[in-house]
Design a protein around this motif. Structure first.
Motif, PDB file in Angstrom:
ATOM      1  N   ILE A  35       0.846  -1.202   0.000  1.00  0.00           N
ATOM      2  CA  ILE A  35       0.000   0.000   0.000  1.00  0.00           C
ATOM      3  C   ILE A  35       0.877   1.247   0.000  1.00  0.00           C
ATOM      4  O   ILE A  35       0.643   2.186  -0.774  1.00  0.00           O
ATOM      5  CB  ILE A  35      -0.954  -0.015   1.208  1.00  0.00           C
ATOM      6  CG1 ILE A  35      -1.972  -1.149   1.049  1.00  0.00           C
ATOM      7  CG2 ILE A  35      -1.675   1.333   1.350  1.00  0.00           C
ATOM      8  CD1 ILE A  35      -2.726  -1.473   2.308  1.00  0.00           C
ATOM      9  N   ARG A  36       1.892   1.251   0.848  1.00  0.00           N
ATOM     10  CA  ARG A  36       2.798   2.407   0.917  1.00  0.00           C
ATOM     11  C   ARG A  36       3.470   2.676  -0.429  1.00  0.00           C
ATOM     12  O   ARG A  36       3.591   3.812  -0.867  1.00  0.00           O
ATOM     13  CB  ARG A  36       3.870   2.156   1.982  1.00  0.00           C
ATOM     14  CG  ARG A  36       4.876   3.298   2.121  1.00  0.00           C
ATOM     15  CD  ARG A  36       6.136   2.889   2.820  1.00  0.00           C
ATOM     16  NE  ARG A  36       6.828   1.886   2.000  1.00  0.00           N
ATOM     17  CZ  ARG A  36       7.481   0.856   2.502  1.00  0.00           C
ATOM     18  NH1 ARG A  36       7.540   0.653   3.791  1.00  0.00           N
ATOM     19  NH2 ARG A  36       8.075  -0.009   1.702  1.00  0.00           N
ATOM     20  N   ASP A  37       3.864   1.585  -1.106  1.00  0.00           N
ATOM     21  CA  ASP A  37       4.552   1.705  -2.389  1.00  0.00           C
ATOM     22  C   ASP A  37       3.595   1.902  -3.565  1.00  0.00           C
ATOM     23  O   ASP A  37       4.032   1.965  -4.714  1.00  0.00           O
ATOM     24  CB  ASP A  37       5.419   0.468  -2.641  1.00  0.00           C
ATOM     25  CG  ASP A  37       6.535   0.323  -1.618  1.00  0.00           C
ATOM     26  OD1 ASP A  37       6.875   1.332  -0.951  1.00  0.00           O
ATOM     27  OD2 ASP A  37       7.058  -0.806  -1.472  1.00  0.00           O
ATOM     28  N   ARG A  38       2.301   1.931  -3.256  1.00  0.00           N
ATOM     29  CA  ARG A  38       1.263   2.078  -4.278  1.00  0.00           C
ATOM     30  C   ARG A  38       1.348   0.982  -5.336  1.00  0.00           C
ATOM     31  O   ARG A  38       1.174   1.226  -6.537  1.00  0.00           O
ATOM     32  CB  ARG A  38       1.308   3.455  -4.911  1.00  0.00           C
ATOM     33  CG  ARG A  38       1.038   4.542  -3.917  1.00  0.00           C
ATOM     34  CD  ARG A  38       1.021   5.880  -4.530  1.00  0.00           C
ATOM     35  NE  ARG A  38       0.737   6.850  -3.459  1.00  0.00           N
ATOM     36  CZ  ARG A  38       0.799   8.133  -3.627  1.00  0.00           C
ATOM     37  NH1 ARG A  38       1.120   8.634  -4.788  1.00  0.00           N
ATOM     38  NH2 ARG A  38       0.552   8.937  -2.628  1.00  0.00           N
ATOM     39  N   SER A  39       1.624  -0.218  -4.858  1.00  0.00           N
ATOM     40  CA  SER A  39       1.710  -1.377  -5.763  1.00  0.00           C
ATOM     41  C   SER A  39       0.335  -1.707  -6.327  1.00  0.00           C
ATOM     42  O   SER A  39      -0.692  -1.488  -5.678  1.00  0.00           O
ATOM     43  CB  SER A  39       2.241  -2.598  -5.002  1.00  0.00           C
ATOM     44  OG  SER A  39       3.529  -2.352  -4.521  1.00  0.00           O
ATOM     45  N   VAL A  43      -7.238   0.207  -2.278  1.00  0.00           N
ATOM     46  CA  VAL A  43      -6.581   0.807  -1.112  1.00  0.00           C
ATOM     47  C   VAL A  43      -7.542   0.769   0.077  1.00  0.00           C
ATOM     48  O   VAL A  43      -8.759   0.669  -0.104  1.00  0.00           O
ATOM     49  CB  VAL A  43      -6.155   2.268  -1.380  1.00  0.00           C
ATOM     50  CG1 VAL A  43      -5.080   2.338  -2.452  1.00  0.00           C
ATOM     51  CG2 VAL A  43      -7.337   3.123  -1.749  1.00  0.00           C
TER      52      VAL A  43
END
Length: 123
Positions: free
Chosen positions: A50-54, A67
């Motif tokens: 989520i942090r890396d916007r994968s 998300v």
């Protein structure tokens, strides 16, 4: 006092039961520890993604969205992590259906499956 006959057999059965319970208690403790470790690992991987916007897999986005929501984020993370744990535990590889197809007769699996399916529907 010395036991004989049925009393001796009953005592032996109780001793065997005690030993079995002790063995199973140890296995249950190991199982609980492994479950906590898996959950922590999966939760960490999910948070990183989520942090890396994968880009999340289709099965994930279909039932949970891409998300976490701004409200009920903790509940979303818990449910998403549990779905990941289910997939890892039962080696679900279906690319579309989050919980995979029904393929075996393990009662514990279907209890977990049904619980998750119901929670995903409410989500």
């Amino acid at each position: 006092m010395k036991l004989n006959g049925p009393a001796q057999q009953a005592r032996a059965a109780l001793d065997q039961d005690d030993a079995l319970r002790e063995t199973k208690a140890s296995l249950l403790e190991e199982s609980d520890k492994a479950e906590k470790e898996l959950t922590a690992l999966l939760r960490g991987c999910l948070a990183d993604a989520i942090r890396d916007r994968s880009l999340m897999p289709m099965w994930f986005v279909t039932v949970l969205g891409a998300v976490p929501p701004t409200e009920k984020t903790q509940e979303w993370m818990d449910l998403a992590t549990e779905v990941l744990a289910y997939r890892a535990t039962y080696q679900v590889t279906d690319t579309v259906v989050a919980l995979g197809l029904e393929t075996d007769d393990i009662p514990e699996r279907w209890e977990w499956h049904d619980d998750l399916a119901e929670r995903l529907k409410r989500w």
